[in-house]
Design an enzyme around this catalytic site. Structure first.
Site, PDB file in Angstrom:
ATOM      1  N   HIS A  17       0.844  -1.208   0.000  1.00 59.65           N
ATOM      2  CA  HIS A  17       0.000   0.000   0.000  1.00 59.65           C
ATOM      3  C   HIS A  17       0.875   1.253   0.000  1.00 59.65           C
ATOM      4  O   HIS A  17       0.621   2.194  -0.746  1.00 59.65           O
ATOM      5  CB  HIS A  17      -0.868   0.055   1.263  1.00 59.65           C
ATOM      6  CG  HIS A  17      -1.912  -1.011   1.370  1.00 59.65           C
ATOM      7  ND1 HIS A  17      -2.109  -1.746   2.516  1.00 59.65           N
ATOM      8  CD2 HIS A  17      -2.853  -1.436   0.490  1.00 59.65           C
ATOM      9  CE1 HIS A  17      -3.123  -2.583   2.334  1.00 59.65           C
ATOM     10  NE2 HIS A  17      -3.586  -2.427   1.117  1.00 59.65           N
ATOM     11  N   LYS A  41     -15.382  -8.078   4.713  1.00 60.03           N
ATOM     12  CA  LYS A  41     -14.175  -8.443   5.468  1.00 60.03           C
ATOM     13  C   LYS A  41     -14.380  -8.175   6.954  1.00 60.03           C
ATOM     14  O   LYS A  41     -14.872  -7.118   7.337  1.00 60.03           O
ATOM     15  CB  LYS A  41     -12.975  -7.610   4.991  1.00 60.03           C
ATOM     16  CG  LYS A  41     -12.447  -8.007   3.641  1.00 60.03           C
ATOM     17  CD  LYS A  41     -11.205  -7.202   3.303  1.00 60.03           C
ATOM     18  CE  LYS A  41     -10.701  -7.507   1.894  1.00 60.03           C
ATOM     19  NZ  LYS A  41      -9.695  -6.523   1.455  1.00 60.03           N
ATOM     20  N   ARG A  90      -2.481  -6.370  -8.070  1.00 60.03           N
ATOM     21  CA  ARG A  90      -1.354  -7.281  -7.847  1.00 60.03           C
ATOM     22  C   ARG A  90      -1.294  -8.371  -8.894  1.00 60.03           C
ATOM     23  O   ARG A  90      -0.287  -8.666  -9.470  1.00 60.03           O
ATOM     24  CB  ARG A  90      -1.451  -7.930  -6.465  1.00 60.03           C
ATOM     25  CG  ARG A  90      -1.089  -7.012  -5.340  1.00 60.03           C
ATOM     26  CD  ARG A  90      -1.515  -7.578  -4.046  1.00 60.03           C
ATOM     27  NE  ARG A  90      -2.936  -7.857  -4.068  1.00 60.03           N
ATOM     28  CZ  ARG A  90      -3.661  -8.142  -3.011  1.00 60.03           C
ATOM     29  NH1 ARG A  90      -3.100  -8.235  -1.839  1.00 60.03           N
ATOM     30  NH2 ARG A  90      -4.945  -8.365  -3.111  1.00 60.03           N
ATOM     31  N   SER A 128      -2.966  -7.540   3.260  1.00 59.49           N
ATOM     32  CA  SER A 128      -3.204  -7.336   4.698  1.00 59.49           C
ATOM     33  C   SER A 128      -3.606  -8.660   5.343  1.00 59.49           C
ATOM     34  O   SER A 128      -3.209  -8.962   6.475  1.00 59.49           O
ATOM     35  CB  SER A 128      -4.331  -6.318   4.916  1.00 59.49           C
ATOM     36  OG  SER A 128      -3.969  -5.079   4.388  1.00 59.49           O
TER      37      SER A 128
HETATM   38  O1  PNS Z   1      -8.943  -2.905   0.599  1.00 59.04           O
HETATM   39  P1  PNS Z   1     -10.273  -3.399   0.099  1.00 59.04           P
HETATM   40  O2  PNS Z   1     -10.989  -4.196   1.176  1.00 59.04           O
HETATM   41  O3  PNS Z   1     -10.159  -4.172  -1.180  1.00 59.04           O
HETATM   42  O4  PNS Z   1     -11.138  -2.094  -0.225  1.00 59.04           O
HETATM   43  C1  PNS Z   1     -12.485  -2.207  -0.621  1.00 59.04           C
HETATM   44  C2  PNS Z   1     -13.221  -0.900  -0.328  1.00 59.04           C
HETATM   45  C3  PNS Z   1     -13.159  -0.577   1.160  1.00 59.04           C
HETATM   46  C4  PNS Z   1     -12.568   0.218  -1.130  1.00 59.04           C
HETATM   47  C5  PNS Z   1     -14.706  -1.104  -0.784  1.00 59.04           C
HETATM   48  O5  PNS Z   1     -15.281  -2.150  -0.054  1.00 59.04           O
HETATM   49  C6  PNS Z   1     -15.532   0.168  -0.619  1.00 59.04           C
HETATM   50  O6  PNS Z   1     -15.453   1.048  -1.462  1.00 59.04           O
HETATM   51  N1  PNS Z   1     -16.330   0.240   0.474  1.00 59.04           N
HETATM   52  C7  PNS Z   1     -17.240   1.362   0.710  1.00 59.04           C
HETATM   53  C8  PNS Z   1     -18.640   1.040   0.149  1.00 59.04           C
HETATM   54  C9  PNS Z   1     -18.664   1.287  -1.352  1.00 59.04           C
HETATM   55  O7  PNS Z   1     -18.619   2.407  -1.812  1.00 59.04           O
HETATM   56  N2  PNS Z   1     -18.657   0.207  -2.128  1.00 59.04           N
HETATM   57  C10 PNS Z   1     -18.552   0.363  -3.587  1.00 59.04           C
HETATM   58  C11 PNS Z   1     -19.718  -0.177  -4.293  1.00 59.04           C
HETATM   59  S1  PNS Z   1     -19.460  -1.894  -4.576  1.00 59.04           S
END
Ligand code: PNS
Length: 167
Positions: A17, A41, A90, A128
């Site tokens: 990150h 998660k 990745r 992570s």
């Molecule tokens: O590091 P991650 O878990 O891959 O990140 C995913 C994240 C947190 C960016 C995603 O779950 C997110 O955007 N969450 C907020 C809710 C949202 O806007 N979802 C997008 C529509 S699917």
């Protein structure tokens, strides 16, 4: 101003990150790292703990700041007047999930674009989740996460299970 948002769970932030953050900050005038809730998660760290860890890691990057947000990423984008989402890729296995999210965000707000950055090859295996697993079972996380947050991980997991780096 060319402002980008780098969203994620960051549970915890990894060297992968941080590498994306550094590289993005060379391209954009401002990078906002935002800790969001990923409902699929189960977190180990509280959101505010994740923000504090990221704060420690970005001290030397004046163009980068960190925030958290409870809600849709597109709403955070609007609130912060940004149209660019940065995501790290990745492997091919990341693609389907990231592609789906990028399209959903674009559907929710067609002005928003997702820019994908290829991970640095040396961190391509890093996540992570794998860091948490290594730490939980007593493995060494040095080199996987910024040194400055190793004690935070140790404190979360407890000394008993933690590989003692300083022995
Ligand atoms: O590091 P991650 O878990 O891959 O990140 C995913 C994240 C947190 C960016 C995603 O779950 C997110 O955007 N969450 C907020 C809710 C949202 O806007 N979802 C997008 C529509 S699917």
């Amino acid at each position: 101003m060319n402002k980008a948002v780098y969203p994620g769970s960051f549970d915890p932030i990894t060297n992968g990150h941080l590498d994306i953050i550094k590289r993005a900050s060379k391209i954009f005038d401002e990078v906002i790292v935002v800790v969001l809730v990923n409902p699929s998660k189960k977190g180990m760290f509280e959101i505010n703990e994740r923000v504090l860890m990221i704060e420690k890691c970005i001290k030397e990057f004046p163009k980068v700041k960190v925030e958290c947000f409870n809600g849709l990423l597109v709403n955070f984008m609007k609130k912060n007047n940004s149209k660019v989402i940065i995501k790290g890729l990745r492997a091919v296995s990341d693609f389907e999930y990231e592609f789906q999210m990028a399209l959903m965000n674009n559907k929710l707000n067609p002005d928003i674009e997702t820019f994908f950055m290829m991970t640095n090859a040396k961190y391509s295996y890093l996540s992570s989740s794998s860091v948490k697993q290594v730490a939980m079972f007593g493995g060494c996380v040095k080199g996987l996460v910024p040194d400055i947050i190793i004690d935070d991980i140790r404190n979360k997991i407890g000394d008993n299970n933690f590989y003692n780096l300083y022995k």
